[in-house]
Design a protein around this motif. Structure first.
Motif, PDB file in Angstrom:
ATOM      1  N   THR A 296       0.862  -1.182   0.000  1.00 47.64           N
ATOM      2  CA  THR A 296       0.000   0.000   0.000  1.00 47.64           C
ATOM      3  C   THR A 296       0.895   1.228   0.000  1.00 47.64           C
ATOM      4  OG1 THR A 296      -1.761  -1.149   1.172  1.00 47.64           O
ATOM      5  CG2 THR A 296      -1.746   1.263   1.325  1.00 47.64           C
ATOM      6  N   GLY A 297       0.582   2.180  -0.861  1.00 46.88           N
ATOM      7  CA  GLY A 297       1.391   3.390  -0.930  1.00 46.88           C
ATOM      8  C   GLY A 297       1.047   4.229  -2.139  1.00 46.88           C
ATOM      9  N   VAL A 298       2.043   4.991  -2.600  1.00 49.04           N
ATOM     10  CA  VAL A 298       1.878   5.916  -3.718  1.00 49.04           C
ATOM     11  C   VAL A 298       2.847   5.522  -4.826  1.00 49.04           C
ATOM     12  CG1 VAL A 298       2.066   8.334  -4.439  1.00 49.04           C
ATOM     13  CG2 VAL A 298       1.192   7.780  -2.163  1.00 49.04           C
ATOM     14  N   VAL A 299       2.359   5.482  -6.072  1.00 50.63           N
ATOM     15  CA  VAL A 299       3.220   5.208  -7.220  1.00 50.63           C
ATOM     16  C   VAL A 299       4.147   6.411  -7.409  1.00 50.63           C
ATOM     17  CG1 VAL A 299       3.293   4.767  -9.698  1.00 50.63           C
ATOM     18  CG2 VAL A 299       1.454   3.776  -8.315  1.00 50.63           C
ATOM     19  N   THR A 300       5.457   6.179  -7.304  1.00 45.60           N
ATOM     20  CA  THR A 300       6.417   7.284  -7.446  1.00 45.60           C
ATOM     21  C   THR A 300       7.151   7.264  -8.781  1.00 45.60           C
ATOM     22  OG1 THR A 300       8.135   6.026  -6.300  1.00 45.60           O
ATOM     23  CG2 THR A 300       6.787   7.511  -4.963  1.00 45.60           C
ATOM     24  N   GLU A 301       7.268   6.093  -9.400  1.00 49.02           N
ATOM     25  CA  GLU A 301       7.940   5.992 -10.693  1.00 49.02           C
ATOM     26  C   GLU A 301       7.286   4.897 -11.517  1.00 49.02           C
ATOM     27  OE1 GLU A 301      12.405   6.246 -11.007  1.00 49.02           O
ATOM     28  OE2 GLU A 301      12.176   5.754  -8.875  1.00 49.02           O
TER      29      GLU A 301
ATOM     30  N   VAL B 252       7.747   1.721  -9.151  1.00 49.97           N
ATOM     31  CA  VAL B 252       8.159   1.877  -7.759  1.00 49.97           C
ATOM     32  C   VAL B 252       6.999   2.456  -6.976  1.00 49.97           C
ATOM     33  CG1 VAL B 252       9.768   3.018  -6.177  1.00 49.97           C
ATOM     34  CG2 VAL B 252      10.573   2.239  -8.414  1.00 49.97           C
ATOM     35  N   VAL B 253       6.706   1.835  -5.827  1.00 55.17           N
ATOM     36  CA  VAL B 253       5.643   2.287  -4.921  1.00 55.17           C
ATOM     37  C   VAL B 253       6.281   2.688  -3.598  1.00 55.17           C
ATOM     38  CG1 VAL B 253       3.549   1.597  -3.671  1.00 55.17           C
ATOM     39  CG2 VAL B 253       3.926   0.769  -6.004  1.00 55.17           C
ATOM     40  N   ARG B 254       6.039   3.934  -3.192  1.00 52.13           N
ATOM     41  CA  ARG B 254       6.513   4.388  -1.879  1.00 52.13           C
ATOM     42  C   ARG B 254       5.484   3.914  -0.852  1.00 52.13           C
ATOM     43  NH1 ARG B 254       6.267  10.081  -1.896  1.00 52.13           N
ATOM     44  NH2 ARG B 254       4.294   9.900  -0.826  1.00 52.13           N
TER      45      ARG B 254
END
Length: 71
Positions: free
Chosen positions: A45-50, A67-69
């Motif tokens: 669970t997180g935010v897509v950063t790349e 990449v998921v932060r």
């Protein structure tokens, strides 16, 4: 956290964008491999950063595609 393609194939769809929030199990990419569509799920669970791939481009098995932060 990296999201890797488990199989070689072509990127068919990318239903997420940089900045999107995802949860474990959300589909973040669809890879077409040997005439079969394979959904790639977010491992965290997180935010897509790349996003490291493009629709219509080929990826190798094990290649990092996103990449998921984690939160």
């Amino acid at each position: 956290m990296g999201v890797d393609s488990p199989v070689p194939g072509n990127v068919w769809q990318l239903p997420v964008n940089v900045g999107d929030h995802v949860t474990v199990g959300d589909t973040v990419a669809i890879i077409e491999s040997m005439k079969t569509e394979m959904k790639i799920s977010s491992p965290a669970t997180g935010v897509v950063t790349e996003i490291l791939c493009r629709k219509g481009r080929e990826v190798r098995g094990g290649e990092r595609i996103m990449v998921v932060r984690t939160s």
